[in-house]
Design a protein around this motif. Structure first.
Motif, mmCIF file in Angstrom:
data_model
loop_
_atom_site.group_PDB
_atom_site.id
_atom_site.type_symbol
_atom_site.label_atom_id
_atom_site.label_comp_id
_atom_site.label_asym_id
_atom_site.label_seq_id
_atom_site.Cartn_x
_atom_site.Cartn_y
_atom_site.Cartn_z
ATOM 1 N N LEU A 20 0.833 -1.198 0.000
ATOM 2 C CA LEU A 20 0.000 0.000 0.000
ATOM 3 C C LEU A 20 0.873 1.255 0.000
ATOM 4 O O LEU A 20 0.625 2.191 -0.765
ATOM 5 N N SER A 21 1.905 1.290 0.836
ATOM 6 C CA SER A 21 2.824 2.431 0.865
ATOM 7 C C SER A 21 3.506 2.642 -0.477
ATOM 8 O O SER A 21 3.634 3.770 -0.956
ATOM 9 N N GLU A 22 3.927 1.564 -1.098
ATOM 10 C CA GLU A 22 4.570 1.629 -2.412
ATOM 11 C C GLU A 22 3.604 2.188 -3.456
ATOM 12 O O GLU A 22 3.961 3.032 -4.278
ATOM 13 N N TRP A 23 2.360 1.734 -3.412
ATOM 14 C CA TRP A 23 1.341 2.210 -4.345
ATOM 15 C C TRP A 23 1.063 3.698 -4.134
ATOM 16 O O TRP A 23 0.940 4.448 -5.090
ATOM 17 N N GLN A 24 0.990 4.137 -2.858
ATOM 18 C CA GLN A 24 0.740 5.544 -2.558
ATOM 19 C C GLN A 24 1.888 6.418 -3.063
ATOM 20 O O GLN A 24 1.662 7.496 -3.612
ATOM 21 N N GLU A 25 3.120 5.978 -2.874
ATOM 22 C CA GLU A 25 4.281 6.745 -3.350
ATOM 23 C C GLU A 25 4.260 6.858 -4.874
ATOM 24 O O GLU A 25 4.541 7.914 -5.429
ATOM 25 N N ALA A 26 3.924 5.769 -5.559
ATOM 26 C CA ALA A 26 3.862 5.799 -7.021
ATOM 27 C C ALA A 26 2.750 6.735 -7.495
ATOM 28 O O ALA A 26 2.884 7.415 -8.507
ATOM 29 N N GLY A 28 1.707 9.343 -5.772
ATOM 30 C CA GLY A 28 2.077 10.704 -5.379
ATOM 31 C C GLY A 28 1.116 11.355 -4.410
ATOM 32 O O GLY A 28 1.113 12.571 -4.240
ATOM 33 N N ARG A 29 0.288 10.566 -3.751
ATOM 34 C CA ARG A 29 -0.638 11.111 -2.754
ATOM 35 C C ARG A 29 -1.083 10.015 -1.798
ATOM 36 O O ARG A 29 -0.923 8.834 -2.057
ATOM 37 N N GLY A 30 -1.680 10.444 -0.692
ATOM 38 C CA GLY A 30 -2.179 9.496 0.297
ATOM 39 C C GLY A 30 -3.606 9.069 -0.026
ATOM 40 O O GLY A 30 -4.186 9.467 -1.040
ATOM 41 N N LEU A 31 -4.145 8.243 0.824
ATOM 42 C CA LEU A 31 -5.513 7.793 0.645
ATOM 43 C C LEU A 31 -6.485 8.891 1.037
ATOM 44 O O LEU A 31 -6.257 9.635 1.985
#
Length: 79
Positions: A20-26, A28-31
């Motif tokens: 999930l953290s990797e996906w958020q970084e890719a 460029g924003r949080g949930l």
């Protein structure tokens, strides 16, 4: 636990969190959850925690703090 019962080969929390953290970084924003509000259509209400002591005509009593928010404008009322 319910998910793992239905999907025994599914990801556990330890595997899910870094992905999930990797996906958020890719991304460029949080949930976030976008929720559209129409002006004057809704009001969000609640109570602000524990009661507070107030004195009414010399008699102490417990009172709750009422809180309301107009979500379209973001205005807050507490009383």
């Amino acid at each position: 636990m319910e998910y793992k019962t239905v999907q025994p080969d599914g990801l556990g929390f330890r595997q899910f969190k870094p992905l999930l953290s990797e996906w958020q970084e890719a991304l460029g924003r949080g949930l976030s959850m976008r929720h559209m509000h129409q002006a004057g259509e809704t009001v969000q209400v609640g109570y602000a925690g524990d009661t507070v002591a107030v004195t009414d005509d010399g008699t102490p009593r417990a009172a709750q703090i009422f809180v309301a928010c107009l979500p379209c404008s973001g205005l807050i009322y507490a009383g």
